[in-house]
Design an enzyme around this catalytic site. Structure first.
Site, PDB file in Angstrom:
ATOM      1  N   ARG A 120       7.805  -6.061   1.020  1.00  0.00           N
ATOM      2  CA  ARG A 120       7.278  -6.119   2.388  1.00  0.00           C
ATOM      3  C   ARG A 120       8.151  -6.897   3.352  1.00  0.00           C
ATOM      4  O   ARG A 120       8.040  -6.705   4.563  1.00  0.00           O
ATOM      5  CB  ARG A 120       5.875  -6.742   2.351  1.00  0.00           C
ATOM      6  CG  ARG A 120       4.939  -5.924   1.505  1.00  0.00           C
ATOM      7  CD  ARG A 120       3.700  -6.689   1.157  1.00  0.00           C
ATOM      8  NE  ARG A 120       2.733  -6.689   2.228  1.00  0.00           N
ATOM      9  CZ  ARG A 120       1.622  -7.419   2.190  1.00  0.00           C
ATOM     10  NH1 ARG A 120       1.368  -8.191   1.155  1.00  0.00           N
ATOM     11  NH2 ARG A 120       0.780  -7.382   3.182  1.00  0.00           N
ATOM     12  N   GLN A 126       9.115  -2.256   6.765  1.00  0.00           N
ATOM     13  CA  GLN A 126       7.894  -2.621   7.500  1.00  0.00           C
ATOM     14  C   GLN A 126       7.067  -1.430   8.002  1.00  0.00           C
ATOM     15  O   GLN A 126       5.841  -1.462   7.918  1.00  0.00           O
ATOM     16  CB  GLN A 126       8.218  -3.644   8.574  1.00  0.00           C
ATOM     17  CG  GLN A 126       8.455  -4.947   7.836  1.00  0.00           C
ATOM     18  CD  GLN A 126       8.818  -6.132   8.664  1.00  0.00           C
ATOM     19  OE1 GLN A 126       8.730  -6.113   9.874  1.00  0.00           O
ATOM     20  NE2 GLN A 126       9.245  -7.176   7.972  1.00  0.00           N
ATOM     21  N   ASP A 129       4.663  -0.398   5.176  1.00  0.00           N
ATOM     22  CA  ASP A 129       3.853  -1.441   4.530  1.00  0.00           C
ATOM     23  C   ASP A 129       2.356  -1.110   4.613  1.00  0.00           C
ATOM     24  O   ASP A 129       1.638  -1.568   5.505  1.00  0.00           O
ATOM     25  CB  ASP A 129       4.165  -2.788   5.190  1.00  0.00           C
ATOM     26  CG  ASP A 129       3.465  -3.948   4.513  1.00  0.00           C
ATOM     27  OD1 ASP A 129       2.653  -3.704   3.579  1.00  0.00           O
ATOM     28  OD2 ASP A 129       3.699  -5.100   4.913  1.00  0.00           O
ATOM     29  N   SER A 132      -0.251  -4.017   4.381  1.00  0.00           N
ATOM     30  CA  SER A 132      -0.543  -4.705   5.646  1.00  0.00           C
ATOM     31  C   SER A 132      -1.410  -3.846   6.561  1.00  0.00           C
ATOM     32  O   SER A 132      -2.366  -4.347   7.170  1.00  0.00           O
ATOM     33  CB  SER A 132       0.752  -5.075   6.382  1.00  0.00           C
ATOM     34  OG  SER A 132       1.390  -6.126   5.716  1.00  0.00           O
ATOM     35  N   TYR A 227       3.445 -15.114  -1.534  1.00  0.00           N
ATOM     36  CA  TYR A 227       2.056 -15.058  -1.984  1.00  0.00           C
ATOM     37  C   TYR A 227       1.624 -16.434  -2.498  1.00  0.00           C
ATOM     38  O   TYR A 227       2.448 -17.317  -2.713  1.00  0.00           O
ATOM     39  CB  TYR A 227       1.897 -14.028  -3.108  1.00  0.00           C
ATOM     40  CG  TYR A 227       2.112 -12.609  -2.642  1.00  0.00           C
ATOM     41  CD1 TYR A 227       1.074 -11.869  -2.103  1.00  0.00           C
ATOM     42  CD2 TYR A 227       3.371 -12.020  -2.715  1.00  0.00           C
ATOM     43  CE1 TYR A 227       1.267 -10.577  -1.658  1.00  0.00           C
ATOM     44  CE2 TYR A 227       3.577 -10.723  -2.270  1.00  0.00           C
ATOM     45  CZ  TYR A 227       2.524 -10.007  -1.745  1.00  0.00           C
ATOM     46  OH  TYR A 227       2.716  -8.724  -1.300  1.00  0.00           O
TER      47      TYR A 227
END
Ligand code: NAD
Length: 407
Positions: A120, A126, A129, A132, A227
């Site tokens: 990502r 992007q 993604d 998201s 994360y």
């Protein structure tokens, strides 16, 4: 080259992998687009609208026979059984939590491309993604569910019939979904606080209007690839106890915390629920059959505690906004597909960082490093296992790697 869209088969799933606009875009890139009849029904796209966009409406069998098969979720067992070697399947295949499907796709000789493994942070990834785009929708809808379940107003209202104070909303977990939940609750006029175990999220949470809560009992827990890491048992207990004091002071709590490949961490305990005022609402976006962020949450159901707190088990939120979710997902998946194509033909190259991030099976084998590394590592001894779950639960992700950790 034939690219198809199949109708989703997971219970309650209304999304579709391509909307007509995206089908037209793929047609203009020289691809033949096949759409299973009825695939767009749940997102209000008729067969005719796909035909007008230049796609051919076909049976499920014909759609599953295309060179590239696009889907939102995972293929069901019947679909896997008719796939042939060399076909490409693209969807949210969840290889970290569904190793059996990954193994079956490898055995079928399929090239499986998993949208949820996209690296990502690569700028060129992007537009692709999907985690998201779907998390944004989920966060928005979670805030709306909190507002509609709550028996009072979110904004400050001054009327002839009296003044309503603004609701106090607490968002736990400030990744993509949490930030959208904060922004949405703020736009509805609530006073919003937020907490995340990754302190670097503070600035983002504040920029969308939240007051960031810091816990003194738990240090930073940033893991790999942006994360969170799983907390130790001591950290988890300390976090739950300190959070309980904050939870008691809020009217609506929205939980979005996730650790990749694991069951969601428990943030709102039974004791915390007991400390809340009757009429309060807790929306658990992490609700799953494995358990959620909130004690007693049931996916797809609203449960009322003895002291009158509503726990909304908010699973499948992107599907509940199928038109918006499908439009965004279609942009994600068609961007990825066009990236994998050159001169109208597939140009797969696992030397490419983005491609090696998303291709999980190829040539009859599992090829993604995060999956092959995980399979080759010995299982940790029980005492070493990060304990974000009770000991009688299997640790789903104990040996699994983090998506995009190679980035
Ligand atoms: P996610 O869905 O994996 O998790 C949601 C949030 O829960 C995270 O912020 C996480 O820190 C938090 N969390 C986990 N355990 C917790 C606990 N015990 N207590 C409190 N909070 C806890 O996260 P996501 O939304 O997928 O985002 C993950 C990362 O990916 C973030 O760093 C995000 O900025 C990054 N990201 C980057 C890009 C990009 O660079 N273009 C795009 C999307 C996401």
């Amino acid at each position: 080259m034939k690219v198809s869209v199949v109708k989703e088969t997971a219970p309650g799933e209304r999304r579709v992998a391509l909307v007509p606009e995206a089908a037209a875009k793929l047609r203009s890139a020289g691809l033949e687009v096949l759409v299973q009849s009825g695939a767009g029904d749940g997102a209000w796209h008729t067969d005719d609208s796909y035909a007008e966009a230049g796609a051919t409406v076909v049976s499920r069998a014909d759609a599953l026979a295309a060179d590239v098969v696009l889907m939102v979720g995972k293929p069901d067992t019947a679909a896997v059984s008719v796939l042939r070697p060399g076909q490409v399947v693209i969807g949210l295949l969840a290889p970290l939590t569904d190793p059996d499907l990954t193994a079956a796709l490898a055995a079928a000789g399929v090239t499986a491309v998993s949208m949820d493994m996209i690296p990502r942070t690569l700028p060129r990834a992007q537009p692709m993604d999907a985690l998201s785009s779907q998390a944004n929708i989920a966060g928005y809808k979670a805030a709306l569910l909190g507002a509609t379940q709550f028996g009072r107003f979110f904004p400050l209202l001054i009327t002839a019939a009296g003044t309503a104070r603004p609701a106090k909303v607490l968002v736990l977990g400030t990744g993509v979904a949490g930030l959208q939940a904060i922004g949405t609750a703020r736009r509805l006029g609530a006073l919003v606080s937020a907490y995340d175990v990754r302190p670097e999220t503070r600035t983002e949470a504040e920029s969308v209007g939240a007051t960031f809560i810091e816990l003194t009992s738990v240090g930073p827990a940033s893991g790999e690839g942006g994360y969170a890491r799983a907390l130790t048992e001591d950290e988890r207990t300390a976090q739950q106890e300190e959070l309980a004091g904050h939870i008691a002071r809020h009217d609506v709590v929205i939980t979005t915390a996730q650790v990749p490949g694991r069951r969601p961490p428990l943030l709102v305990t039974e004791d915390a629920l007991k400390s809340m005022t009757p009429g309060s609402v807790v929306v658990d976006m992490g609700a799953s059959i494995l358990g959620g962020n909130v004690a007693g949450s049931v996916p797809g159901e609203t449960v009322l505690t003895e002291n009158g707190v509503a726990i909304v088990g908010a699973s499948g939120l992107p599907s509940s906004m199928a038109a918006a979710a499908s439009a965004m997902y279609a942009r994600n998946i068609s961007s990825l597909l066009l990236y994998l194509i050159s001169d109208g033909a597939l140009a797969l190259n696992r030397e490419d960082e983005l491609q090696s991030g998303v291709i999980i099976t190829s040539g009859g084998a599992i090829v993604h490093p995060a999956l092959t590394d995980a399979a080759s590592k010995p299982q940790p001894a029980p005492a070493d296992q990060p304990s974000d779950q009770p000991p009688d639960q299997p640790d789903e992700g104990a040996t699994r790697a983090v998506p995009g950790s190679s980035r």
